[in-house]
Design a protein around this motif. Structure first.
Motif, PDB file in Angstrom:
ATOM      1  N   ALA A  57       0.836  -1.203   0.000  1.00 10.80           N
ATOM      2  CA  ALA A  57       0.000   0.000   0.000  1.00 10.80           C
ATOM      3  C   ALA A  57       0.869   1.250   0.000  1.00 10.80           C
ATOM      4  N   GLY A  58       1.871   1.274   0.886  1.00 12.20           N
ATOM      5  CA  GLY A  58       2.745   2.433   0.958  1.00 12.20           C
ATOM      6  C   GLY A  58       3.511   2.641  -0.332  1.00 12.20           C
ATOM      7  N   ALA A  59       3.914   1.528  -0.975  1.00 11.78           N
ATOM      8  CA  ALA A  59       4.660   1.642  -2.227  1.00 11.78           C
ATOM      9  C   ALA A  59       3.788   2.264  -3.314  1.00 11.78           C
ATOM     10  N   CYS A  60       2.497   1.883  -3.351  1.00  8.49           N
ATOM     11  CA  CYS A  60       1.580   2.486  -4.332  1.00  8.49           C
ATOM     12  C   CYS A  60       1.497   3.995  -4.106  1.00  8.49           C
ATOM     13  N   ALA A  61       1.311   4.383  -2.842  1.00  7.98           N
ATOM     14  CA  ALA A  61       1.195   5.809  -2.543  1.00  7.98           C
ATOM     15  C   ALA A  61       2.512   6.525  -2.825  1.00  7.98           C
ATOM     16  N   GLY A  62       3.640   5.866  -2.493  1.00  8.48           N
ATOM     17  CA  GLY A  62       4.943   6.456  -2.769  1.00  8.48           C
ATOM     18  C   GLY A  62       5.142   6.695  -4.258  1.00  8.48           C
ATOM     19  N   LEU A  63       4.646   5.740  -5.073  1.00 13.64           N
ATOM     20  CA  LEU A  63       4.742   5.895  -6.526  1.00 13.64           C
ATOM     21  C   LEU A  63       3.925   7.102  -6.981  1.00 13.64           C
ATOM     22  N   ALA A  64       2.732   7.261  -6.370  1.00 10.02           N
ATOM     23  CA  ALA A  64       1.933   8.446  -6.685  1.00 10.02           C
ATOM     24  C   ALA A  64       2.734   9.704  -6.369  1.00 10.02           C
ATOM     25  N   GLY A  65       3.478   9.671  -5.240  1.00 16.26           N
ATOM     26  CA  GLY A  65       4.309  10.812  -4.869  1.00 16.26           C
ATOM     27  C   GLY A  65       5.400  11.057  -5.904  1.00 16.26           C
ATOM     28  N   TYR A  66       6.001   9.959  -6.411  1.00 14.94           N
ATOM     29  CA  TYR A  66       7.036  10.108  -7.435  1.00 14.94           C
ATOM     30  C   TYR A  66       6.486  10.852  -8.650  1.00 14.94           C
ATOM     31  N   PHE A  67       5.283  10.422  -9.109  1.00 17.51           N
ATOM     32  CA  PHE A  67       4.751  11.057 -10.321  1.00 17.51           C
ATOM     33  C   PHE A  67       4.334  12.500 -10.059  1.00 17.51           C
ATOM     34  N   GLU A  68       3.874  12.785  -8.835  1.00 14.66           N
ATOM     35  CA  GLU A  68       3.557  14.181  -8.524  1.00 14.66           C
ATOM     36  C   GLU A  68       4.822  15.039  -8.642  1.00 14.66           C
ATOM     37  N   VAL A  69       5.943  14.478  -8.172  1.00 16.72           N
ATOM     38  CA  VAL A  69       7.194  15.232  -8.240  1.00 16.72           C
ATOM     39  C   VAL A  69       7.744  15.252  -9.662  1.00 16.72           C
ATOM     40  N   ALA A  70       7.833  14.059 -10.272  1.00 15.28           N
ATOM     41  CA  ALA A  70       8.596  13.945 -11.516  1.00 15.28           C
ATOM     42  C   ALA A  70       7.767  14.260 -12.764  1.00 15.28           C
ATOM     43  N   ALA A  71       6.426  14.284 -12.635  1.00 19.73           N
ATOM     44  CA  ALA A  71       5.628  14.568 -13.825  1.00 19.73           C
ATOM     45  C   ALA A  71       4.860  15.877 -13.708  1.00 19.73           C
ATOM     46  N   ILE A  72       4.602  16.337 -12.473  1.00 20.72           N
ATOM     47  CA  ILE A  72       3.756  17.528 -12.320  1.00 20.72           C
ATOM     48  C   ILE A  72       4.569  18.724 -11.795  1.00 20.72           C
ATOM     49  N   HIS A  73       5.098  18.593 -10.566  1.00 17.33           N
ATOM     50  CA  HIS A  73       5.693  19.770  -9.925  1.00 17.33           C
ATOM     51  C   HIS A  73       7.172  19.962 -10.262  1.00 17.33           C
ATOM     52  N   GLY A  74       7.892  18.861 -10.523  1.00 17.41           N
ATOM     53  CA  GLY A  74       9.306  18.977 -10.830  1.00 17.41           C
ATOM     54  C   GLY A  74      10.182  19.169  -9.600  1.00 17.41           C
ATOM     55  N   GLN A  75       9.573  19.235  -8.418  1.00 18.11           N
ATOM     56  CA  GLN A  75      10.310  19.382  -7.164  1.00 18.11           C
ATOM     57  C   GLN A  75       9.356  19.002  -6.031  1.00 18.11           C
ATOM     58  N   ALA A  76       9.912  18.817  -4.843  1.00 17.38           N
ATOM     59  CA  ALA A  76       9.058  18.480  -3.702  1.00 17.38           C
ATOM     60  C   ALA A  76       8.765  19.746  -2.917  1.00 17.38           C
ATOM     61  N   ASN A  77       7.486  19.994  -2.657  1.00 19.59           N
ATOM     62  CA  ASN A  77       7.088  21.100  -1.783  1.00 19.59           C
ATOM     63  C   ASN A  77       5.701  20.815  -1.236  1.00 19.59           C
ATOM     64  N   ALA A  78       5.124  21.818  -0.588  1.00 12.82           N
ATOM     65  CA  ALA A  78       3.845  21.601   0.099  1.00 12.82           C
ATOM     66  C   ALA A  78       2.726  21.191  -0.857  1.00 12.82           C
ATOM     67  N   SER A  79       2.910  21.381  -2.165  1.00 10.07           N
ATOM     68  CA  SER A  79       1.870  20.974  -3.113  1.00 10.07           C
ATOM     69  C   SER A  79       1.612  19.475  -3.092  1.00 10.07           C
ATOM     70  N   LEU A  80       2.581  18.716  -2.533  1.00  5.35           N
ATOM     71  CA  LEU A  80       2.377  17.268  -2.472  1.00  5.35           C
ATOM     72  C   LEU A  80       1.215  16.928  -1.541  1.00  5.35           C
ATOM     73  N   VAL A  81       0.949  17.805  -0.584  1.00  6.55           N
ATOM     74  CA  VAL A  81      -0.125  17.544   0.380  1.00  6.55           C
ATOM     75  C   VAL A  81      -1.424  18.073  -0.220  1.00  6.55           C
ATOM     76  N   ALA A  82      -1.991  17.313  -1.164  1.00  7.56           N
ATOM     77  CA  ALA A  82      -3.142  17.812  -1.920  1.00  7.56           C
ATOM     78  C   ALA A  82      -4.416  17.060  -1.592  1.00  7.56           C
ATOM     79  N   GLY A  83      -4.351  16.137  -0.640  1.00  7.42           N
ATOM     80  CA  GLY A  83      -5.560  15.408  -0.266  1.00  7.42           C
ATOM     81  C   GLY A  83      -5.836  14.170  -1.105  1.00  7.42           C
ATOM     82  N   TYR A  84      -4.912  13.810  -2.019  1.00  6.21           N
ATOM     83  CA  TYR A  84      -5.124  12.596  -2.827  1.00  6.21           C
ATOM     84  C   TYR A  84      -5.272  11.363  -1.936  1.00  6.21           C
TER      85      TYR A  84
END
Lengths: 369, 305
Positions: free
Chosen positions: A263-290
């Motif tokens: 389960a955590g790996a699935c969510a972690g992968l979602a985090g990867y795509f948020e960083v690597a496909a959407i935001h390009g960096q890690a910041n508070a935008s990751l906490v979006a309620g997904y």
């Protein structure tokens, strides 16, 4: 007719029972959706808005054009992954609500790992692979803590995953505002951008990033794992009756930790795509309620990995049409939240309907034939 | 570190603890009451956010913040009744319903709260209880909101009533053993619905504090998950209303540690201290399992089984 039924012995009766149970598992959530739509329509009518226009706009904003469809699919991607993150532990009887935290930790780990690799100009595909792996490993390990605490110390997993989510967000903030902060990020502290070359591209011919493909593949793989393998069978037995599973000698502890880690790996992968496909960096935008919407997605799909995909797409469409609804109907962006809340409440209330309708029960199967 | 800096930190933590802890006190007391009846309400975050919005809106329209506090309480009753009734249906998971009620309450609050983000509503006045102190920082720290005092009074009354009154006995019996309650002619479903509604009332008031006192305005980022923490606080307080105050103050102080250190120039680790209450709770949960704390849990509670 009744005689023919009995002479057929058990296998067909078993089949009908299964088919009826699966029809029930689709019909009741669908009924709950219709009921929610009716309640929401009443809500809109009371406010003097047209429900018909609302649902028409959701359709148009979610699926009406190829642009809106791609927008919908893009938004559905993290929901598929966080939905899986809730559904897999649910199959083993755990209510884990920490996908948000695992997503943040995964995304942050990937962004942090990218900093040295990008500055050393490491090969692109190797960097991507390492980022994916560390995102999944970090998210998986993070959620596995809750599974391990559950098994070894009996700590309630719902509350521990909730606490871990807050700790995860604090850890990210600690580094993002401190040691790993990109000096150029003034108003919104972020890690160093991973750079265009290292970002995940789109599926050729579309504006949808590759995360969607990963989500679909994982949904299928986890469906197979949970319903066609010994592991999945053991997990379901444990979910049904942990004491019986222990008495049977099943490795309950391992099963719990592995399911939490998946389960955590699935969510972690979602985090990867948020960083690597959407935001390009890690910041508070990751906490979006997904992570929290994923819980709703999983419940609506009745924790069935394959069903999560269409349900996530439906919620992606509701989100994608938000802007259109705001402009055309002059309604706040929280409209989607109200609709989601109503669906969630009605859906859970509908849980009490299982086994209530005679038509779904195998006992009266003689009447049908 | 000099003694002066240490004093500053301690005073800042005291003030911070008193300010930050009030919503914690209310949600923890509400959750305690609900859990004592054998049900868990994970949705108090929804009550908190809706309460904050309703309190601000009513205070803005009527000019009376106390009317806002009352209305916030009743918005909490509404959500509590919904939660209680849905959980009374068969086969429904009370933890999941809590998550659903949280998203419903927040959605409704954001939906109707849009027009109130800009305007300014009358706030609750604080009581300057620090008049005797010469230190201006201490004076400021002792500007206490009346709701903080109300919360402590409610905690004392609840502690006494749970132990000494018929209503308290009925609630505890329903929470400890449903068969025993039924044998006494008590309807456990009714008790639980009422306990959830009353708990919702308290959580709604906690929300009113957020919008009418500290931080003291209505916006969508107002709550930082205080309602979600209620369940953890109650475990921390071992289902005892008096210990709820202690737990809330401790959480408030831990949350105030970061800003307090920053005020004397230590900015390193600010965000790490934000996590302190959560880490603390996790450790307590790990340490508490199998000991007194687990036995203090009402027997019918799903997280205790």
């Amino acid at each position: 007719m009744a005689q023919a039924e009995t002479s057929f012995a058990t296998p067909p009766a078993y089949d009908t029972a299964r088919i009826r149970a699966s029809i029930e598992a689709v019909a009741i959530p669908l009924g709950a959706l219709v009921a929610s739509a009716i309640i929401f329509s009443v809500f809109l009518t009371l406010l003097g808005k047209s429900p018909l226009q609302f649902f028409e706009l959701v359709w148009r904003g979610g699926f009406g054009s190829s642009f809106s469809l791609q927008n919908t699919l893009q938004r559905a991607t993290p929901l598929i992954l966080t939905g899986l993150a809730f559904a897999i532990p649910a199959r083993i009887g755990l209510v884990m609500i920490g996908a948000e935290g695992a997503l943040v930790i995964g995304g942050f780990a990937a962004a942090a790992l990218a900093i040295p690799l990008v500055s050393a100009e490491a090969p692109v595909y190797l960097t991507m692979l390492l980022m994916v792996l560390i995102a999944m490993a970090a998210g998986g390990a993070w959620n596995a803590i809750a599974g391990w605490l559950k098994h070894s110390r009996g700590v309630n997993e719902t509350i521990s995953t909730l606490l871990l989510t807050y700790i995860a967000i604090a850890i990210m903030n600690f580094f993002v505002e401190g040691a790993l902060r990109d000096p150029a990020s003034q108003n919104k502290p972020s890690t160093m951008p991973i750079g265009k070359d290292y970002m995940v591209g789109n599926i050729p011919g579309t504006d949808v990033h590759w995360g969607l493909v990963f989500g679909l593949v994982l949904a299928v793989a986890l469906q197979v794992l949970m319903s066609r393998t010994t592991f999945g069978f053991a997990a379901r037995v444990t979910g049904g009756n942990p004491r019986a599973a222990l008495a049977q000698g099943l490795p309950v502890g391992t099963l719990i930790v592995v399911c939490s880690a998946i389960a955590g790996a699935c969510a972690g992968l979602a985090g990867y795509f948020e960083v690597a496909a959407i935001h390009g960096q890690a910041n508070a935008s990751l906490v979006a309620g997904y992570g929290f919407t994923g819980i709703l997605v999983a419940f609506l799909a009745r924790h069935n990995p394959l069903m999560i995909v269409p349900v996530a797409i439906m919620f992606g469409a509701i989100e994608a049409s938000g802007g259109l609804i705001q402009r055309r109907m002059d309604m706040p962006d929280a409209t989607a939240l109200v609709l989601q809340g109503i669906i969630f409440v009605v859906l859970l209330a509908s849980d009490s309907l299982y086994g209530r309708f005679a038509i779904f029960q195998p006992k009266i199967s003689t009447e049908r034939t | 570190m000099t003694a002066e800096a240490l004093t500053t930190i301690l005073i800042a933590m005291l003030g911070g603890a008193i300010r930050v802890s009030t919503p914690f006190i209310f949600v923890a007391l509400g959750e305690t009451l609900t859990e004592k009846s054998g049900r868990i309400n994970l949705g108090l975050e929804g009550n908190l956010v809706l309460g904050a919005m309703v309190a601000y809106a009513i205070s803005f329209h009527t000019g009376s913040p106390w009317l806002g506090v009352l209305a916030a309480g009743f918005s909490g009753v509404f959500l509590g009744l919904m939660h209680g009734s849905i959980c009374s249906l068969k086969k429904v998971n009370d933890i999941a319903v809590g998550i659903a009620m949280m998203s419903f309450g927040i959605g409704v609050a954001f939906f109707f709260g849009k027009p109130y983000i800009q305007p300014s509503a009358p706030r609750l006045e604080s009581l300057p209880l620090g008049g005797w102190a010469s230190n201006p920082a201490l004076q400021q720290a002792l500007e206490i909101n009346p709701l903080f005092i109300v919360g402590i009074l409610i905690a004392i009354v609840m502690w006494w009533a749970l132990a000494n009154t018929r209503v308290g006995l009925v609630v505890r019996m329903t929470g400890d053993s449903e068969p025993a309650a039924r044998a006494m002619g008590i309807n456990p479903i009714k008790v639980r619905i009422l306990a959830t509604a009353a708990g919702g009332f308290l959580a709604g008031i906690g929300g009113a504090f957020l919008s009418l006192s500290y931080p003291g305005s209505w916006n969508e980022g107002l709550s930082s998950g205080q309602g979600l923490m209620a369940v953890a606080l109650v475990i921390f307080a071992r289902w005892n209303p008096l210990r709820c105050i202690l737990a809330a103050l401790l959480f408030g102080a831990a949350g105030a540690l970061g800003p307090a250190l920053q005020s004397v120039g230590i900015s390193q680790g600010y965000y790490f201290f934000n996590a302190a209450p959560y880490i603390l709770t996790l450790f307590i949960m790990v340490a508490a399992t199998g000991s007194n704390s687990a036995r203090a849990a009402p027997g019918e509670l799903s997280i205790a089984k």
